[in-house]
Design an enzyme around this catalytic site. Structure first.
Site, PDB file in Angstrom:
ATOM      1  N   GLU A 144       1.970 -14.123 -10.391  1.00 28.43           N
ATOM      2  CA  GLU A 144       2.588 -15.175  -9.592  1.00 28.43           C
ATOM      3  C   GLU A 144       4.030 -15.328 -10.037  1.00 28.43           C
ATOM      4  O   GLU A 144       4.301 -15.530 -11.218  1.00 28.43           O
ATOM      5  CB  GLU A 144       1.833 -16.490  -9.751  1.00 28.43           C
ATOM      6  CG  GLU A 144       0.449 -16.444  -9.174  1.00 28.43           C
ATOM      7  CD  GLU A 144      -0.270 -17.777  -9.229  1.00 28.43           C
ATOM      8  OE1 GLU A 144       0.345 -18.789  -9.645  1.00 28.43           O
ATOM      9  OE2 GLU A 144      -1.440 -17.817  -8.855  1.00 28.43           O
ATOM     10  N   ASP A 194       4.953 -17.915  -5.709  1.00 25.22           N
ATOM     11  CA  ASP A 194       4.302 -19.189  -6.018  1.00 25.22           C
ATOM     12  C   ASP A 194       5.206 -20.366  -5.665  1.00 25.22           C
ATOM     13  O   ASP A 194       6.425 -20.270  -5.724  1.00 25.22           O
ATOM     14  CB  ASP A 194       3.970 -19.209  -7.514  1.00 25.22           C
ATOM     15  CG  ASP A 194       3.019 -20.313  -7.891  1.00 25.22           C
ATOM     16  OD1 ASP A 194       2.206 -20.722  -7.043  1.00 25.22           O
ATOM     17  OD2 ASP A 194       3.076 -20.773  -9.046  1.00 25.22           O
ATOM     18  N   GLU A 245      -1.727 -24.496  -2.127  1.00 25.96           N
ATOM     19  CA  GLU A 245      -2.117 -25.022  -3.431  1.00 25.96           C
ATOM     20  C   GLU A 245      -2.350 -26.529  -3.337  1.00 25.96           C
ATOM     21  O   GLU A 245      -1.888 -27.182  -2.418  1.00 25.96           O
ATOM     22  CB  GLU A 245      -1.014 -24.749  -4.455  1.00 25.96           C
ATOM     23  CG  GLU A 245      -0.740 -23.275  -4.665  1.00 25.96           C
ATOM     24  CD  GLU A 245       0.403 -23.034  -5.624  1.00 25.96           C
ATOM     25  OE1 GLU A 245       0.205 -22.255  -6.568  1.00 25.96           O
ATOM     26  OE2 GLU A 245       1.488 -23.612  -5.433  1.00 25.96           O
TER      27      GLU A 245
END
Length: 139
Positions: A11, A41, A97
């Protein structure tokens, strides 16, 4: 390519690109050549650039948790819907996320994003614990 490499995902946060982009691009290509998956990310925070999505070697786009926290906002819904379409068009996967509930995951799926990540789905655990509970994760 080492057999273990296909099991790893690196990431990379956007802050990496405040440095030498050509060198970062070269390193990312080398890592992918080894078989590693590369994810960008926290996309959508800081100085996000759509240019990075088509010029850098990413397999996955991970939208910042702030999008999951604002799913009731029609503009956020439009962003997620369109990012999901961009990811499909670029042959990338999209993960949101910060998913804290099954309801949020269903909302994301309705917006075209099939994947979420967050404590509401599965808390971080040591590998032996994960293997012991294989198949017992929340939907």
């Amino acid at each position: 390519n080492p057999a273990w490499a296909r099991h790893l995902e690196l990431e990379v946060t956007e802050s990496v690109f405040h440095h030498d982009v050509p060198t970062v691009r070269q390193h990312l290509h080398a890592l992918r050549a080894l078989g590693l998956m590369v994810a960008i990310d926290d996309f959508g925070t800081g100085q996000s650039s759509l240019t990075r999505l088509h010029t850098l070697p990413f397999d996955k786009i991970k939208l910042d948790r702030s999008f999951a926290q604002a799913l009731d906002n029609p503009m956020v819904q439009a962003i997620i819907r369109n990012m999901a379409q961009l990811a499909r068009d670029f042959s990338r996967s999209l993960v949101v996320e910060g998913v804290e509930s099954a309801t949020q995951l269903v909302q994301l799926q309705q917006l075209g994003c099939p994947t979420g990540q967050g404590y509401g789905l599965c808390r971080p655990s040591p590998l032996p614990d994960l293997l012991a509970h294989k198949g017992n994760f929340k939907p």
